[in-house]
Write a protein that holds these residues in place. Structure first.
Motif, PDB file in Angstrom:
ATOM      1  N   ALA A  49      -5.206   4.314 -12.039  1.00 37.87           N
ATOM      2  CA  ALA A  49      -4.250   4.655 -10.974  1.00 37.87           C
ATOM      3  C   ALA A  49      -3.142   3.611 -10.856  1.00 37.87           C
ATOM      4  N   GLY A  50      -3.501   2.334 -11.016  1.00 42.88           N
ATOM      5  CA  GLY A  50      -2.499   1.270 -10.924  1.00 42.88           C
ATOM      6  C   GLY A  50      -1.550   1.311 -12.102  1.00 42.88           C
ATOM      7  N   PHE A  51      -2.105   1.599 -13.264  1.00 44.12           N
ATOM      8  CA  PHE A  51      -1.316   1.714 -14.478  1.00 44.12           C
ATOM      9  C   PHE A  51      -0.308   2.868 -14.328  1.00 44.12           C
ATOM     10  N   LYS A  52      -0.772   3.995 -13.823  1.00 47.72           N
ATOM     11  CA  LYS A  52       0.105   5.157 -13.614  1.00 47.72           C
ATOM     12  C   LYS A  52       1.186   4.825 -12.583  1.00 47.72           C
ATOM     13  N   TYR A  53       0.798   4.099 -11.556  1.00 46.80           N
ATOM     14  CA  TYR A  53       1.752   3.715 -10.513  1.00 46.80           C
ATOM     15  C   TYR A  53       2.890   2.884 -11.114  1.00 46.80           C
ATOM     16  N   LEU A  54       2.517   1.867 -11.907  1.00 49.48           N
ATOM     17  CA  LEU A  54       3.545   0.985 -12.459  1.00 49.48           C
ATOM     18  C   LEU A  54       4.446   1.713 -13.455  1.00 49.48           C
ATOM     19  N   VAL A  55       3.862   2.569 -14.290  1.00 47.57           N
ATOM     20  CA  VAL A  55       4.680   3.297 -15.266  1.00 47.57           C
ATOM     21  C   VAL A  55       5.611   4.276 -14.543  1.00 47.57           C
ATOM     22  N   THR A  56       5.122   4.889 -13.450  1.00 46.56           N
ATOM     23  CA  THR A  56       5.970   5.799 -12.664  1.00 46.56           C
ATOM     24  C   THR A  56       7.150   5.045 -12.048  1.00 46.56           C
ATOM     25  N   GLU A  57       6.865   3.895 -11.462  1.00 51.83           N
ATOM     26  CA  GLU A  57       7.933   3.067 -10.882  1.00 51.83           C
ATOM     27  C   GLU A  57       8.988   2.740 -11.928  1.00 51.83           C
TER      28      GLU A  57
END
Ligand code: HEM
Length: 125
Positions: A49-57
């Motif tokens: 989830a954190g990885f997805k968050y950072l890539v989305t940002e």
């Protein structure tokens, strides 16, 4: 011709986050990428989830959205992973699968690939 910034043409954060969600699931379960033991180990150390968050940002920011990328730079975060040309190609193939699944038009796909390609020299050894 649609003159809006890429972020708007993609449909904003909700549409971008949905593509990233699908794409990162493909990356995390990819046999080709997990064959690199350094990548496999790091993938299991970070929460998806954190990885997805950072890539989305990061993608939202690069596409002209209002978000600010708060993660580490690409050179620092990938320096220890020894990512090869073949692994880079496998990563791009997975990205293409996600963009096709969400029916992202070819013009926007080209712009996303240009953003991603601009990071290659920082990521591939
Ligand atoms: C073959 C290609 C790639 C592989 C195998 C890969 C793998 C990884 C792994 C394993 C991590 C976690 C590193 C750690 O915490 O120790 C990471 C971090 C990250 N990657 Fe990649 N990556 C690739 C390409 C990319 C590309 C092209 C982008 C975006 C343009 C990207 C964006 C990120 C971001 C935002 C992080 C988090 C940075 C942070 O920790 O603050 N990656 N990547």
């Amino acid at each position: 011709m649609d003159n809006r910034v890429l972020y708007e043409r993609l449909g904003g954060v909700f549409a971008i986050a949905a593509v990233v969600d699908d794409f990162i699931d493909r990356v995390l379960s990819s046999p080709a990428l997990n064959a690199n033991p350094l990548v496999r180990e790091a993938h299991h150390r970070v929460a998806p989830a954190g990885f997805k968050y950072l890539v989305t940002e990061q993608l939202c920011h690069a596409a002209g959205g209002p978000q600010r990328y708060t993660g580490r730079d690409m050179k620092t975060s990938h320096a220890e992973l020894r990512i090869s040309e073949d692994e880079w190609q496998a990563f791009l193939d997975l990205l293409k699968q996600s963009l096709d699944k969400f029916r992202v038009p070819l013009r926007e796909q080209g712009e996303i690939f240009a953003i991603v390609q601009s990071t290659q020299t920082d990521i591939v050894v």
